[in-house]
Design a protein around this motif. Sequence first.
Motif: not given
Length: 203
Positions: A20, A160, A169
């Motif tokens: 992420h 996230s 994301v």
Amino acid sequence: MSGITHTPVVSIAYHSGYGHTAVVAEAVRSGAVDAGATVHLIKVDEIDDAQWELLDASDAIVFGSPTYMGTASGAFHVFAEASSKRWFGDAWQDKVAAGFTNSASKSGDKLHTLQFFQILAAQHGMNWVNLGLKPGWNSSTASENDLNRLGFFSGAAAQSNSDEGADAVHKADIATAEHLGRRVAEHTRVIVAGRAALATAAV
């Protein structure tokens, strides 16, 4: 002098545990490139001597890490401690600095991670660039798609969901990170050009 352009060199030193934060790092890179910077992405958990030298030669360093247990990841802390060798030699003195982070919770104590980056930058004598955005998503007419939807000022913050992959994301957080990249590149360009002008005037 008016025809001389100054291309800032920006390095993004980051760690990503599950992908992420790597997406956010790429967004910062994209924004800085859009603003005319030369950008290096450096994974701090895989850093080698050549990449340390890239950091030393950069005009700006952007720090990035997920927020784990209220602070930057262990891998980033290892990098931060290793940077003490640069501290002894003032290698990063007066460079531009900025930061970004990601966590699963809307807050997740991300501010503490950004403050950790700010203190790291201050110890190195660097100049911190903030996000430069008003907060979004804080009124009845606002939207979760607003830039800076989480309302951070010191850096770019992303959220996230813990049960979703890096492809989930939030688009607004990606856009906010792109904004930070552009802002860092633009500020760094001014500083690089100013130093060049001062050096020329002193001759």
